[in-house]
Design a protein around this motif. Structure first.
Motif, PDB file in Angstrom:
ATOM      1  N   HIS A 206       0.844  -1.194   0.000  1.00 45.51           N
ATOM      2  CA  HIS A 206       0.000   0.000   0.000  1.00 45.51           C
ATOM      3  C   HIS A 206       0.878   1.242   0.000  1.00 45.51           C
ATOM      4  CE1 HIS A 206      -3.296   2.693   0.729  1.00 45.51           C
ATOM      5  NE2 HIS A 206      -2.772   3.108   1.889  1.00 45.51           N
ATOM      6  N   ARG A 207       0.851   1.982  -1.091  1.00 48.03           N
ATOM      7  CA  ARG A 207       1.596   3.227  -1.251  1.00 48.03           C
ATOM      8  C   ARG A 207       3.108   3.031  -1.064  1.00 48.03           C
ATOM      9  NH1 ARG A 207      -1.586   7.504  -1.727  1.00 48.03           N
ATOM     10  NH2 ARG A 207       0.139   8.950  -1.291  1.00 48.03           N
ATOM     11  N   ARG A 208       3.581   1.835  -1.416  1.00 48.56           N
ATOM     12  CA  ARG A 208       5.016   1.590  -1.350  1.00 48.56           C
ATOM     13  C   ARG A 208       5.381   0.401  -2.227  1.00 48.56           C
ATOM     14  NH1 ARG A 208       7.436   1.900   3.157  1.00 48.56           N
ATOM     15  NH2 ARG A 208       5.805   3.197   4.017  1.00 48.56           N
ATOM     16  N   LEU A 209       6.640   0.373  -2.636  1.00 45.42           N
ATOM     17  CA  LEU A 209       7.206  -0.741  -3.374  1.00 45.42           C
ATOM     18  C   LEU A 209       8.424  -1.235  -2.603  1.00 45.42           C
ATOM     19  CD1 LEU A 209       7.070   0.743  -6.994  1.00 45.42           C
ATOM     20  CD2 LEU A 209       5.539  -0.983  -6.035  1.00 45.42           C
ATOM     21  N   THR A 210       8.704  -2.518  -2.698  1.00 49.36           N
ATOM     22  CA  THR A 210       9.814  -3.108  -1.969  1.00 49.36           C
ATOM     23  C   THR A 210      10.738  -3.830  -2.940  1.00 49.36           C
ATOM     24  OG1 THR A 210       8.454  -3.424   0.013  1.00 49.36           O
ATOM     25  CG2 THR A 210      10.467  -4.731  -0.143  1.00 49.36           C
ATOM     26  N   LEU A 211      12.043  -3.651  -2.731  1.00 45.75           N
ATOM     27  CA  LEU A 211      13.051  -4.424  -3.453  1.00 45.75           C
ATOM     28  C   LEU A 211      13.508  -5.547  -2.516  1.00 45.75           C
ATOM     29  CD1 LEU A 211      15.210  -1.578  -5.065  1.00 45.75           C
ATOM     30  CD2 LEU A 211      13.482  -2.996  -6.184  1.00 45.75           C
ATOM     31  N   PRO A 212      12.980  -6.752  -2.659  1.00 44.34           N
ATOM     32  CA  PRO A 212      13.304  -7.821  -1.703  1.00 44.34           C
ATOM     33  C   PRO A 212      14.736  -8.317  -1.816  1.00 44.34           C
ATOM     34  CG  PRO A 212      11.961  -8.683  -3.493  1.00 44.34           C
ATOM     35  CD  PRO A 212      12.009  -7.192  -3.673  1.00 44.34           C
ATOM     36  N   ASN A 213      15.350  -8.173  -2.989  1.00 43.79           N
ATOM     37  CA  ASN A 213      16.716  -8.654  -3.187  1.00 43.79           C
ATOM     38  C   ASN A 213      17.471  -7.643  -4.033  1.00 43.79           C
ATOM     39  OD1 ASN A 213      19.051 -10.041  -4.328  1.00 43.79           O
ATOM     40  ND2 ASN A 213      18.165 -11.936  -3.537  1.00 43.79           N
ATOM     41  N   ARG A 214      18.296  -6.842  -3.385  1.00 45.31           N
ATOM     42  CA  ARG A 214      18.979  -5.763  -4.105  1.00 45.31           C
ATOM     43  C   ARG A 214      19.915  -6.296  -5.185  1.00 45.31           C
ATOM     44  NH1 ARG A 214      20.395  -0.209  -3.488  1.00 45.31           N
ATOM     45  NH2 ARG A 214      22.384   0.207  -4.502  1.00 45.31           N
ATOM     46  N   GLU A 215      20.627  -7.380  -4.902  1.00 45.21           N
ATOM     47  CA  GLU A 215      21.554  -7.915  -5.896  1.00 45.21           C
ATOM     48  C   GLU A 215      20.830  -8.314  -7.167  1.00 45.21           C
ATOM     49  OE1 GLU A 215      23.894 -11.012  -4.246  1.00 45.21           O
ATOM     50  OE2 GLU A 215      25.014  -9.692  -2.895  1.00 45.21           O
ATOM     51  N   ARG A 216      19.671  -8.945  -7.026  1.00 45.13           N
ATOM     52  CA  ARG A 216      18.910  -9.337  -8.209  1.00 45.13           C
ATOM     53  C   ARG A 216      18.401  -8.108  -8.951  1.00 45.13           C
ATOM     54  NH1 ARG A 216      14.183 -13.107  -7.977  1.00 45.13           N
ATOM     55  NH2 ARG A 216      14.539 -12.889 -10.223  1.00 45.13           N
ATOM     56  N   HIS A 230      29.332   4.750  -9.475  1.00 40.49           N
ATOM     57  CA  HIS A 230      30.784   4.724  -9.638  1.00 40.49           C
ATOM     58  C   HIS A 230      31.335   6.148  -9.777  1.00 40.49           C
ATOM     59  CE1 HIS A 230      34.726   3.246 -10.839  1.00 40.49           C
ATOM     60  NE2 HIS A 230      34.687   4.070 -11.872  1.00 40.49           N
ATOM     61  N   HIS A 231      30.624   6.993 -10.517  1.00 36.73           N
ATOM     62  CA  HIS A 231      31.092   8.365 -10.702  1.00 36.73           C
ATOM     63  C   HIS A 231      31.050   9.136  -9.378  1.00 36.73           C
ATOM     64  CE1 HIS A 231      32.288  11.551 -13.440  1.00 36.73           C
ATOM     65  NE2 HIS A 231      31.464  12.381 -12.803  1.00 36.73           N
ATOM     66  N   PHE A 232      30.008   8.940  -8.587  1.00 40.36           N
ATOM     67  CA  PHE A 232      29.946   9.577  -7.269  1.00 40.36           C
ATOM     68  C   PHE A 232      31.114   9.120  -6.396  1.00 40.36           C
ATOM     69  CE2 PHE A 232      25.792  11.200  -8.212  1.00 40.36           C
ATOM     70  CZ  PHE A 232      25.527  12.172  -7.257  1.00 40.36           C
ATOM     71  N   ALA A 233      31.449   7.836  -6.466  1.00 40.83           N
ATOM     72  CA  ALA A 233      32.555   7.326  -5.659  1.00 40.83           C
ATOM     73  C   ALA A 233      33.888   7.886  -6.129  1.00 40.83           C
ATOM     74  CB  ALA A 233      32.572   5.792  -5.702  1.00 40.83           C
ATOM     75  N   GLU A 234      34.092   7.950  -7.447  1.00 44.79           N
ATOM     76  CA  GLU A 234      35.353   8.400  -7.995  1.00 44.79           C
ATOM     77  C   GLU A 234      35.564   9.907  -7.823  1.00 44.79           C
ATOM     78  OE1 GLU A 234      38.012   6.674 -10.070  1.00 44.79           O
ATOM     79  OE2 GLU A 234      37.240   5.348  -8.507  1.00 44.79           O
ATOM     80  N   VAL A 235      34.529  10.689  -8.075  1.00 49.93           N
ATOM     81  CA  VAL A 235      34.678  12.145  -8.117  1.00 49.93           C
ATOM     82  C   VAL A 235      34.368  12.794  -6.769  1.00 49.93           C
ATOM     83  CG1 VAL A 235      33.819  14.263  -9.209  1.00 49.93           C
ATOM     84  CG2 VAL A 235      34.217  12.212 -10.584  1.00 49.93           C
ATOM     85  N   LEU A 236      33.366  12.287  -6.066  1.00 44.38           N
ATOM     86  CA  LEU A 236      32.941  12.915  -4.816  1.00 44.38           C
ATOM     87  C   LEU A 236      33.436  12.159  -3.590  1.00 44.38           C
ATOM     88  CD1 LEU A 236      31.269  15.413  -4.020  1.00 44.38           C
ATOM     89  CD2 LEU A 236      29.265  13.920  -3.855  1.00 44.38           C
ATOM     90  N   GLY A 237      34.051  11.006  -3.799  1.00 45.95           N
ATOM     91  CA  GLY A 237      34.494  10.219  -2.660  1.00 45.95           C
ATOM     92  C   GLY A 237      33.342   9.628  -1.878  1.00 45.95           C
ATOM     93  N   ALA A 238      32.248   9.285  -2.567  1.00 46.42           N
ATOM     94  CA  ALA A 238      31.073   8.736  -1.897  1.00 46.42           C
ATOM     95  C   ALA A 238      31.390   7.368  -1.300  1.00 46.42           C
ATOM     96  CB  ALA A 238      29.907   8.622  -2.877  1.00 46.42           C
ATOM     97  N   VAL A 239      30.855   7.126  -0.110  1.00 45.53           N
ATOM     98  CA  VAL A 239      31.016   5.857   0.590  1.00 45.53           C
ATOM     99  C   VAL A 239      29.639   5.225   0.732  1.00 45.53           C
ATOM    100  CG1 VAL A 239      31.775   4.729   2.722  1.00 45.53           C
ATOM    101  CG2 VAL A 239      33.010   6.735   1.855  1.00 45.53           C
ATOM    102  N   TYR A 240      29.544   3.938   0.378  1.00 45.49           N
ATOM    103  CA  TYR A 240      28.263   3.241   0.417  1.00 45.49           C
ATOM    104  C   TYR A 240      28.284   2.138   1.467  1.00 45.49           C
ATOM    105  CZ  TYR A 240      27.421   5.514  -4.089  1.00 45.49           C
ATOM    106  OH  TYR A 240      27.246   6.442  -5.093  1.00 45.49           O
ATOM    107  N   ALA A 241      27.168   2.003   2.186  1.00 40.73           N
ATOM    108  CA  ALA A 241      27.004   0.915   3.139  1.00 40.73           C
ATOM    109  C   ALA A 241      26.662  -0.371   2.378  1.00 40.73           C
ATOM    110  CB  ALA A 241      25.890   1.260   4.132  1.00 40.73           C
ATOM    111  N   PRO A 242      26.790  -1.537   3.027  1.00 40.90           N
ATOM    112  CA  PRO A 242      26.496  -2.796   2.336  1.00 40.90           C
ATOM    113  C   PRO A 242      25.098  -2.848   1.711  1.00 40.90           C
ATOM    114  CG  PRO A 242      27.641  -3.238   4.397  1.00 40.90           C
ATOM    115  CD  PRO A 242      27.352  -1.763   4.371  1.00 40.90           C
ATOM    116  N   GLY A 243      24.118  -2.211   2.321  1.00 43.92           N
ATOM    117  CA  GLY A 243      22.765  -2.218   1.772  1.00 43.92           C
ATOM    118  C   GLY A 243      22.566  -1.271   0.617  1.00 43.92           C
ATOM    119  N   GLY A 244      23.609  -0.508   0.251  1.00 49.73           N
ATOM    120  CA  GLY A 244      23.521   0.384  -0.888  1.00 49.73           C
ATOM    121  C   GLY A 244      23.414   1.847  -0.538  1.00 49.73           C
ATOM    122  N   ARG A 245      23.096   2.166   0.709  1.00 49.97           N
ATOM    123  CA  ARG A 245      22.887   3.562   1.070  1.00 49.97           C
ATOM    124  C   ARG A 245      24.193   4.344   1.053  1.00 49.97           C
ATOM    125  NH1 ARG A 245      20.777   6.157   6.802  1.00 49.97           N
ATOM    126  NH2 ARG A 245      19.793   8.004   5.926  1.00 49.97           N
TER     127      ARG A 245
END
Length: 272
Positions: A206-216, A230-245
């Motif tokens: 209801h009023r939301r969508l879920t990604l049950p498996n991010r890798e898929r 990749h560009h954010f990581a290379e140019v801005l030094g972005a760091v991502y958590a294991p879940g993608g955030r």
């Protein structure tokens, strides 16, 4: 949700990346406010006098409205970024419009005050130059994606982009919103979502969508999402958590972006 002081810069990764002295250039001039889903921060043709930084789960989408009433997403901005007068000193007419997709707090700074901070600090100036490059990369990749990829892959790309900014598999997005972002009718999108659900790539609530498996979802999406990350990581030094955030950006200029310390190579040296 954490409570921040009225003039705090916390909650936005760009602002949090600045050191104490650079934050002090901006803190006296910031204004925090809450925005709701569907709020329009500026429309095409408006003078943009403030730079707005989504904070702590707020997500804003830059869209281009079309004459037939449709609108198409060009970039999605969360707590990793900023909108409005990012490159210019502000007070220029906006080309598109900024619409809040996920409610939350934003931090606003007068464009003139930000311009003064850029002038006073190389670190502030460099950080915003690099972020502007990343924002442009996102816009350009979105244009390519809209032209070249199927609606299913574009849909997954947008949902993954939203998840990067929220860090949760449950995404507060309705069919209407997603149809607007992708520039299609809701009836058509319903069929697209049905196919993705049958493949186990999304779940519909209801009023939301879920990604049950991010890798898929990443494997089924087009390459556009990974290219922008990749560009954010290379140019801005972005760091991502294991879940993608995205959890941090680096205000220091990456070594690979600095000019070489050795003497410049001359055309004579390059000649055969």
């Amino acid at each position: 949700m954490p409570s921040f002081p009225l003039r705090s810069l916390d909650g936005n990764l760009l602002l949090e990346a600045l050191d104490h002295d650079d934050r002090a250039l901006l803190t006296p001039y910031v204004e925090r406010r809450e925005v709701g889903r569907g709020d329009v921060l500026f429309r095409a043709g408006d003078d943009v006098s403030h730079v707005t930084f989504p904070a702590q789960g707020c997500v804003v989408t830059l869209v281009v409205p079309l004459q037939d009433g449709k609108s198409v997403e060009t970039a999605t901005v969360g707590r990793e970024g900023a909108i409005g007068g990012v490159v210019s000193h502000g007070y220029l007419p906006a080309f598109g419009q900024a619409v809040v997709q996920v409610a939350g707090p934003v931090i606003r700074i007068d464009a003139d005050r930000l311009a003064e901070a850029k002038h006073a600090s190389k670190a502030v100036r460099d950080l915003f130059v690099r972020y502007a490059d990343c924002l442009l990369a996102q816009v350009l990749q979105s244009v390519a994606c809209n032209a070249a990829h199927t609606i299913e892959r574009r849909c997954l790309r947008w949902l993954l982009t939203l998840q990067d900014r929220l860090g949760t598999p449950d995404l507060p997005v309705t069919h209407e919103v997603l149809a607007d972002m992708l520039g299609v009718r809701r009836a058509y999108l319903t069929g697209v979502l049905g196919r993705l659900r049958r493949e186990g790539l999304i779940e519909i609530g209801h009023r939301r969508l879920t990604l049950p498996n991010r890798e898929r979802a990443e494997a089924a999406a087009c390459e556009c999402h990974a290219a922008v990350r990749h560009h954010f990581a290379e140019v801005l030094g972005a760091v991502y958590a294991p879940g993608g955030r995205m959890v941090a950006v680096d205000a220091s200029e990456p070594d690979r972006l600095k000019p070489p310390s050795s003497a410049a190579v001359t055309l004579r040296e390059l000649a055969p």
